[in-house]
Design an enzyme around this catalytic site. Structure first.
Site, PDB file in Angstrom:
ATOM      1  N   ASN A 149      12.225 -14.947  -0.804  1.00 10.99           N
ATOM      2  CA  ASN A 149      11.992 -14.404   0.532  1.00 10.99           C
ATOM      3  C   ASN A 149      13.272 -14.529   1.345  1.00 10.99           C
ATOM      4  OD1 ASN A 149      10.833 -14.026   3.304  1.00 10.99           O
ATOM      5  ND2 ASN A 149       8.890 -14.162   2.208  1.00 10.99           N
ATOM      6  N   CYS A 154     -13.931   8.742   1.664  1.00 12.02           N
ATOM      7  CA  CYS A 154     -14.985   8.938   2.653  1.00 12.02           C
ATOM      8  C   CYS A 154     -15.386   7.580   3.232  1.00 12.02           C
ATOM      9  CB  CYS A 154     -16.181   9.608   1.970  1.00 12.02           C
ATOM     10  SG  CYS A 154     -17.622   9.678   3.037  1.00 12.02           S
ATOM     11  N   HIS A 156      -4.583  -4.301  -2.219  1.00 13.96           N
ATOM     12  CA  HIS A 156      -4.985  -3.849  -0.880  1.00 13.96           C
ATOM     13  C   HIS A 156      -5.052  -2.337  -0.751  1.00 13.96           C
ATOM     14  CE1 HIS A 156      -3.455  -7.976   0.840  1.00 13.96           C
ATOM     15  NE2 HIS A 156      -4.618  -8.075   0.206  1.00 13.96           N
ATOM     16  N   GLY A 166       8.751 -11.496  -1.298  1.00 21.72           N
ATOM     17  CA  GLY A 166       8.665 -10.708  -0.072  1.00 21.72           C
ATOM     18  C   GLY A 166       7.287 -10.678   0.555  1.00 21.72           C
ATOM     19  N   VAL A 212       0.838  -1.201   0.000  1.00 26.91           N
ATOM     20  CA  VAL A 212       0.000   0.000   0.000  1.00 26.91           C
ATOM     21  C   VAL A 212       0.873   1.251   0.000  1.00 26.91           C
ATOM     22  CG1 VAL A 212      -1.939  -1.151   1.158  1.00 26.91           C
ATOM     23  CG2 VAL A 212      -0.153  -0.085   2.543  1.00 26.91           C
TER      24      VAL A 212
END
Ligand code: BJW
Length: 229
Positions: free
Chosen positions: A195, A109, A101, A169, A85
């Site tokens: 990872n 709002c 996401h 990741g 994000v």
């Protein structure tokens, strides 16, 4: 290509779970990243996101993000799906990441979902929507909420039709994103999980594991595939 918080760790952006440290260590994810948490204590939730927005604003894309920009340039059908994000893929130059996401740099709002561009970042509690007076909320997907339908459809389509699927990741725990590598594997794609640690990763016969930091593995992969003199 599916990315998670680990790809931004080398930019200094705390992963979702690492963001629950310091002053925030007393809270669980459910206290901060659910609609119920926001209804219970909007100021607390807004504060956590403000702290994370500030962290993201100070961060710069790293070599892992830049390697994905290079892959996009080399592979016409390249699709980047991110659970992140932080907007760092866009700032690195990736053209159209599918954001599953949402994005903490945006707000909307909480009643009508209208996107809002500007708000007072210094306010103690969430600023209000100028149209209806409800609190603004971060434009992200919390636990128990539906993912944006178009983004999810595009991600599932890409997973079903790709030849190679890289999962980079991410703890691969949060659904429905966590199922995307398995969707790709079931459809016959080669799947690799990149990872720093394979602890807790689901294993399967069609899944390769590459252990290391994304900021080293991805540039090495690009260099090995498209060597630069
Ligand atoms: C490195 C590294 C380096 C570090 N290099 N690597 C089926 C079964 C069970 C439960 C469910 C289910 N379907 C749905 C659910 C419920 C829920 C869910 O999945 N819960 C799980 C906990 C089990 N899912 C949902 O609620 C979703 N909605 C939904 O499905 O709606 C329909 C529905 C609802 C309810 C029931 C059934 C159906 C919504 C999920 C939304 C997730 N939102 C968050 C918050 C976003 C905003 C914010 O950031 O605040 O998204 S949660 C959080 O997790 C965030 C992340 O995008 C997401 C994934 O985290 P990620 O990226 O994997 O990060 P970490 O921190 O977990 O891991 C970092 C990894 O990086 C680690 O592996 C490190 O090792 C690695 N790493 N440095 C490479 N340098």
């Amino acid at each position: 290509m599916l990315t998670g918080a680990g790809i931004s760790a080398e930019s200094g952006v705390a992963t979702f779970r690492d963001a629950l440290t310091g002053l925030w260590a007393q809270y669980r994810a459910e206290d901060l990243a659910t609609p119920e948490a926001f209804a219970r204590n909007p100021a607390l939730v807004w504060d956590w996101y403000r702290m994370r927005r500030q962290m993201v604003a100070r961060a710069e894309p790293n070599a892992g993000h830049l390697a994905l920009v290079e892959m996009e340039a080399q592979i016409p059908e390249f699709v980047l799906i991110t659970q992140n994000v932080d907007g760092l893929h866009q700032r690195a130059g990736s053209s159209r990441p599918i954001e599953l996401h949402g994005n903490i740099t945006r707000a909307r709002c909480s009643r009508e979902d209208t996107p809002v561009d500007h708000w007072d970042e210094t306010a103690d509690s969430p600023p209000r929507c100028l149209a209806c007076g409800a609190f603004l909320r971060p434009d992200v997907v919390w636990f128990g909420e539906l993912l944006p339908l178009e983004a999810l459809r595009a991600a599932e389509m890409a997973a079903r039709h790709c030849d190679v699927f890289l999962s980079v990741g991410t703890s691969n725990l949060v659904e429905p994103a966590a199922s995307l590598p398995w969707t790709a594997a079931a459809a016959g794609a080669e799947v690799a999980v990149l990872n720093v640690s394979m602890d807790g990763q689901r294993r399967g016969p069609a899944i390769e594991h590459l252990v290391g930091p994304a900021g080293e593995l991805l540039p090495a992969l690009v260099q090995a595939t498209w060597p630069k003199r």
